[in-house]
Write an enzyme that holds these catalytic residues in place. Structure first.
Site, PDB file in Angstrom:
ATOM      1  N   TYR A  57      49.129  20.905  54.266  1.00  0.00           N
ATOM      2  CA  TYR A  57      50.034  19.826  54.667  1.00  0.00           C
ATOM      3  C   TYR A  57      51.039  20.356  55.691  1.00  0.00           C
ATOM      4  O   TYR A  57      51.942  21.117  55.368  1.00  0.00           O
ATOM      5  CB  TYR A  57      50.779  19.257  53.465  1.00  0.00           C
ATOM      6  CG  TYR A  57      49.912  18.580  52.433  1.00  0.00           C
ATOM      7  CD1 TYR A  57      48.605  18.191  52.718  1.00  0.00           C
ATOM      8  CD2 TYR A  57      50.401  18.316  51.154  1.00  0.00           C
ATOM      9  CE1 TYR A  57      47.819  17.563  51.767  1.00  0.00           C
ATOM     10  CE2 TYR A  57      49.627  17.682  50.199  1.00  0.00           C
ATOM     11  CZ  TYR A  57      48.334  17.308  50.503  1.00  0.00           C
ATOM     12  OH  TYR A  57      47.551  16.696  49.556  1.00  0.00           O
ATOM     13  N   LEU A 213      49.325  -1.009  49.014  1.00  0.00           N
ATOM     14  CA  LEU A 213      49.770  -1.763  47.853  1.00  0.00           C
ATOM     15  C   LEU A 213      51.285  -1.975  47.795  1.00  0.00           C
ATOM     16  O   LEU A 213      51.797  -2.515  46.819  1.00  0.00           O
ATOM     17  CB  LEU A 213      49.271  -1.087  46.577  1.00  0.00           C
ATOM     18  CG  LEU A 213      47.776  -1.307  46.320  1.00  0.00           C
ATOM     19  CD1 LEU A 213      47.227  -0.324  45.306  1.00  0.00           C
ATOM     20  CD2 LEU A 213      47.533  -2.747  45.860  1.00  0.00           C
TER      21      LEU A 213
END
Length: 314
Positions: A57, A213
């Site tokens: 990352y 979502l």
């Protein structure tokens, strides 16, 4: 904040964790380090005890930021990181990169250095496909790291059920990290029941389906270059998922946002130990953490969710 056992590891974790992929700065659009640090600080202040990162990352940048918030409270935080993709071609059809245990141990030691710690609570194999040479190398390296007291638990980040079973052939797999959400329920078929039966802890990545979502995306949304979602609007499934989200929106209210509903859904599964939504700001953290205190799903909630999402995945 509610806490749950991480399988049979003896480790307890907050049911809402902090996913630290986005703060690496190379995959989720613009992010500022100071905002990332404030987000993690806010998460810890609100009772989050589980932070998940990976060496890849931001090419290690996420781990170095996590190290800053660990100072002075390392023993209060369960730290998970992953290895196996740093320097990897990510192509299962080519020669493996992590084909010897010593390579994995070196990658682990690099993570220790970046995190500024002398042990890691949970160390994951980040290679999601099963190349026998890399799998065997990780299994051997994991055993070594455990013997040396450098890790408390080991796991694999994958959605491949056969891969999970291969890793657990001797009953030594502690944790699985997998993708699970209202929009991707495949894990319910095999992996989640297996983990529950075997006492394997489950860390859920993607509980908000990369932001879908939260209900904030539309057909007009454009994602910047370098964002993993950049090409979403051109994908065939994008419009279909937007429709599903709109059907689920009726379950949100002033007391429970759509994102909090989505987090409650994954936490509703008895195999799940912790969900790790990503966050880049303290405000996003506050929204995520609040899901731990929101009402459980009602029978009517579950019925509508089944009607809208059952059997659908990407």
């Amino acid at each position: 904040m509610h806490h749950r056992p991480l399988g049979k590891t003896g480790i307890e974790v907050s049911e809402i964790g902090f996913g630290a992929w986005a703060i690496g700065g190379d995959a989720w659009g613009p992010v500022e380090d100071q905002a990332s640090l404030r987000a993690m600080e806010r998460a810890l202040d609100l009772g989050v005890t589980f932070i998940d990162t990976a060496d890849v990352y931001g090419d290690g940048h996420s781990e170095t930021l996590v190290a800053k918030v660990l100072k002075g409270r390392r023993d209060q935080v369960v730290v998970a990181t992953k290895g196996g993709l740093m320097g990897h071609h990510r192509d299962p059809n080519r020669e493996p990169v992590y084909d010897r245990p010593e390579k994995i141990v070196r990658a682990f030691e690099d993570s220790l250095r970046r995190l500024g710690t002398d042990y890691i609570d949970v160390y994951f194999d980040h290679i999601w496909w099963n190349d026998p040479r890399e799998t065997e190398a990780f299994i051997t390296a994991f055993a070594h790291l455990k013997r040396e007291g450098l890790v408390r638990a080991v796991g694999v980040s994958t959605d491949d059920f056969d891969y999970v079973r291969q890793f657990n052939r001797d009953g030594t797999l502690d944790v699985v990290q997998l993708d699970y959400s209202l929009l991707n329920r495949q894990a319910e078929q095999h992996i989640l029941p297996y983990c529950q039966e075997q006492g394997i802890g489950v860390v859920v990545r993607g509980p908000l389906s990369k932001g879908m979502l939260t209900g904030k995306f539309t057909s007009q949304t454009q994602f910047p270059e370098g964002d993993v979602r950049h090409n979403w609007p051109q994908e065939d499934w994008y419009g279909s998922q937007l429709d599903q989200v709109e059907q689920l929106r009726v379950l949100s209210s002033r007391e429970r946002s759509l994102g909090q509903l989505a987090l409650r859904f994954v936490l509703n599964h008895p195999a799940v130990s912790v969900a790790i939504p990503g966050a880049k700001t303290p405000e996003q953290v506050e929204q995520n953490v609040a899901a731990s205190t929101r009402s459980l799903l009602t029978e009517d909630d579950v019925l509508l969710i089944e009607t809208v999402t059952s059997g659908r995945s990407t």
